[in-house]
Write a protein that holds these residues in place. Sequence first.
Motif, PDB file in Angstrom:
ATOM      1  N   HIS A 238      10.735   2.769   7.268  1.00 33.95           N
ATOM      2  CA  HIS A 238      10.074   2.654   5.393  1.00 33.95           C
ATOM      3  C   HIS A 238      11.376   3.933   4.579  1.00 33.95           C
ATOM      4  CE1 HIS A 238       9.826   1.592   1.719  1.00 33.95           C
ATOM      5  NE2 HIS A 238       9.573  -0.274   1.935  1.00 33.95           N
ATOM      6  N   PRO A 239      11.878   3.331   3.828  1.00 37.49           N
ATOM      7  CA  PRO A 239      12.745   4.578   3.017  1.00 37.49           C
ATOM      8  C   PRO A 239      11.396   6.004   2.096  1.00 37.49           C
ATOM      9  CG  PRO A 239      13.724   2.287   2.783  1.00 37.49           C
ATOM     10  CD  PRO A 239      12.787   2.660   3.305  1.00 37.49           C
ATOM     11  N   LEU A 240      10.035   4.693   1.810  1.00 38.65           N
ATOM     12  CA  LEU A 240       9.011   6.104   1.019  1.00 38.65           C
ATOM     13  C   LEU A 240       8.167   6.882   2.163  1.00 38.65           C
ATOM     14  CD1 LEU A 240       8.226   3.523  -1.877  1.00 38.65           C
ATOM     15  CD2 LEU A 240       9.575   5.122  -1.831  1.00 38.65           C
ATOM     16  N   VAL A 241       8.716   6.102   3.582  1.00 37.07           N
ATOM     17  CA  VAL A 241       7.974   7.772   4.228  1.00 37.07           C
ATOM     18  C   VAL A 241       8.951   8.581   4.219  1.00 37.07           C
ATOM     19  CG1 VAL A 241       6.926   7.389   7.159  1.00 37.07           C
ATOM     20  CG2 VAL A 241       6.307   5.352   5.434  1.00 37.07           C
TER      21      VAL A 241
ATOM     22  N   LEU B 143       7.340  16.567  -0.326  1.00 34.15           N
ATOM     23  CA  LEU B 143       8.315  15.138  -0.490  1.00 34.15           C
ATOM     24  C   LEU B 143       7.755  14.062  -0.357  1.00 34.15           C
ATOM     25  CD1 LEU B 143       8.624  16.811   3.569  1.00 34.15           C
ATOM     26  CD2 LEU B 143      10.460  16.857   1.106  1.00 34.15           C
ATOM     27  N   GLY B 144       7.274  13.162  -0.421  1.00 27.23           N
ATOM     28  CA  GLY B 144       6.696  12.135  -1.188  1.00 27.23           C
ATOM     29  C   GLY B 144       5.355  11.231  -0.303  1.00 27.23           C
TER      30      GLY B 144
ATOM     31  N   ARG C  77       0.685  -1.356  -0.438  1.00 26.54           N
ATOM     32  CA  ARG C  77       0.182  -0.248  -0.671  1.00 26.54           C
ATOM     33  C   ARG C  77       0.727   1.133  -0.139  1.00 26.54           C
ATOM     34  NH1 ARG C  77      -5.206  -0.781   1.858  1.00 26.54           N
ATOM     35  NH2 ARG C  77      -5.709  -3.346   1.227  1.00 26.54           N
ATOM     36  N   LEU C  78       1.931   1.003   0.985  1.00 21.90           N
ATOM     37  CA  LEU C  78       2.609   2.760   0.506  1.00 21.90           C
ATOM     38  C   LEU C  78       3.887   3.090  -0.701  1.00 21.90           C
ATOM     39  CD1 LEU C  78       4.772   4.411   2.554  1.00 21.90           C
ATOM     40  CD2 LEU C  78       6.344   2.198   3.253  1.00 21.90           C
ATOM     41  N   GLU C  79       4.145   1.678  -1.178  1.00 21.69           N
ATOM     42  CA  GLU C  79       4.382   1.524  -2.128  1.00 21.69           C
ATOM     43  C   GLU C  79       3.423   2.054  -3.408  1.00 21.69           C
ATOM     44  OE1 GLU C  79       6.051  -1.964  -3.069  1.00 21.69           O
ATOM     45  OE2 GLU C  79       8.274  -1.476  -2.154  1.00 21.69           O
ATOM     46  N   ALA C  80       2.655   1.447  -3.414  1.00 23.42           N
ATOM     47  CA  ALA C  80       0.981   2.226  -4.408  1.00 23.42           C
ATOM     48  C   ALA C  80       1.248   3.496  -4.172  1.00 23.42           C
ATOM     49  CB  ALA C  80       0.079   1.354  -3.566  1.00 23.42           C
TER      50      ALA C  80
ATOM     51  N   GLY D 108       0.810  18.191  -2.214  1.00 29.49           N
ATOM     52  CA  GLY D 108       1.535  16.975  -3.206  1.00 29.49           C
ATOM     53  C   GLY D 108       1.704  16.212  -2.823  1.00 29.49           C
ATOM     54  N   ASN D 109       1.847  15.715  -1.492  1.00 29.40           N
ATOM     55  CA  ASN D 109       2.388  14.389  -0.468  1.00 29.40           C
ATOM     56  C   ASN D 109       1.154  13.338  -0.590  1.00 29.40           C
ATOM     57  OD1 ASN D 109       4.696  15.924  -0.014  1.00 29.40           O
ATOM     58  ND2 ASN D 109       3.619  16.567   1.949  1.00 29.40           N
ATOM     59  N   GLY D 110       1.417  12.276  -0.985  1.00 24.65           N
ATOM     60  CA  GLY D 110       0.396  11.004  -0.621  1.00 24.65           C
ATOM     61  C   GLY D 110       0.451  11.418   0.713  1.00 24.65           C
ATOM     62  N   CYS D 111      -0.668  10.070   1.203  1.00 27.46           N
ATOM     63  CA  CYS D 111      -0.907   9.877   2.816  1.00 27.46           C
ATOM     64  C   CYS D 111      -1.485   8.326   2.896  1.00 27.46           C
ATOM     65  CB  CYS D 111      -1.789  10.371   3.398  1.00 27.46           C
ATOM     66  SG  CYS D 111      -2.341  10.926   5.098  1.00 27.46           S
TER      67      CYS D 111
END
Length: 458
Positions: A199-202, A124-125, A29-32, A151-154
């Motif tokens: 996790h690096p994507l957070v 940021l992401g 879910r995080l990667e998506a 512009g971030n995801g959540c």
Amino acid sequence: MSTITTTNPATELEIQTYDLMTEAEAVDRLEACHAAFLDWRNLSHKDRGAHLSAIAQKLRDNADELAALMTKETGKLLKDGLTEVEICAAIFDYTAKTGPDALADEERTHGANGKRGVVSYQPLGVIYSIQPWNFPLYQPVRVLAANLMTGNGCVLKHASICTGSGLRLRELCIEAGLPEDLFQVILIDHDTSDKLIEHPLVRGVTLTGSDGAGRHVGAVAAKALKKTVLELGSNDAYLVLEDADIETAVKFSVMGRLYNNGETCVSAKRFIVTDKVYDAFVEGFVAAMKDIVMGDPTDKATQLGPLSSQDQFETVKSQVEESVAKGATVLCGGEAPDRKGAYYPATVLADLKPGMPAYDDEIFGPVASIIRARDDEDAMRLANESRYGLGGGIFSQDEERAMKLARDHFDTGMIRINSFGAADPNMPFGGVKDSGYGREHGGFGMKEFVNTKAIFLP
């Protein structure tokens, strides 16, 4: 596989059971969400705002359903749930309207010759949002709206007892046109949550919860060099000064203590009353608290519903019992009714001193702590004595003096003068000391998780 089962605190009937996700499923879910962010970040602020406006309308269109669901899961009054939906819609509207200007590039100069510089606020992401149960819609929305505009995801980890509300919020966002993967709701345990923080994507972590939870999440995030925003507990003091209008003080003190069944971080909790008006305030306040109608949260006549769960009921009950055992006096309430549901009555405690839960700690329920102060100066000192500093209030007929006390002396993040309220989209929300750090609302939340870029032109 572990599960979550939600329960109606008014009826004790089970609502629904959900399977917890594995770590691998949560990471998927995080990667998506990150993949969706890579597209979302390319939209203009105006285009993002259009999505937010559509979500606001979708919430209003489904207000009755959302309010009923929140009442079923947490016991909040149905009318409070309807108010919460409207606040959330207003937050999306406010963010859509003000975001483009708040996040626009800023022209600066640099160097001795005044060369051109630009400050740009870039996303940021993925932001990881950990939220509590007391406002099942508002808590995730105040993070979501700001970060979508940025512009971030959540990715949301909601409190287990309001799992249905979190999942329904995501469904409505998608129905309103939000990209399906940009806002994720994950059902995980605390250990998996800690791994997700690392996790690096957070790219950022925000938590609303207790100061104990804040210390834990803040430490895990700091070890991974992740920025956090922490909105934690409080023991908000409302000062009744020597020149206070007692009728006004009583009216807003009752409202401030019982709003959302007393389960609000910015509830009025400690009432610090000067000796000169102590008897008059206590007489009026206790009489008003005794008159409160407790019952079915779906009934329009009800003023106080159940606590959110049996666990919360036991916590509040034990805090009152410990305070009484250490010398506190019960002026009203203090005895749970013999009935089904997590009901606890409007309660007023006096003769409090340090070492009692009702003096030192946050009681997340309809329990008011009365503390006598010698005079106005002593009242201000007692208010600031707390380890917390989220909100507070001052009752005084001298508005200019109250303003000076609020601005220059009250060591807390938000102060109400001769009134009570929870949150407003146009005013910053947050605290100091053990109540955490960072700000939401008022445009401040949109800049908590950004890359503030300095661009130097020749």
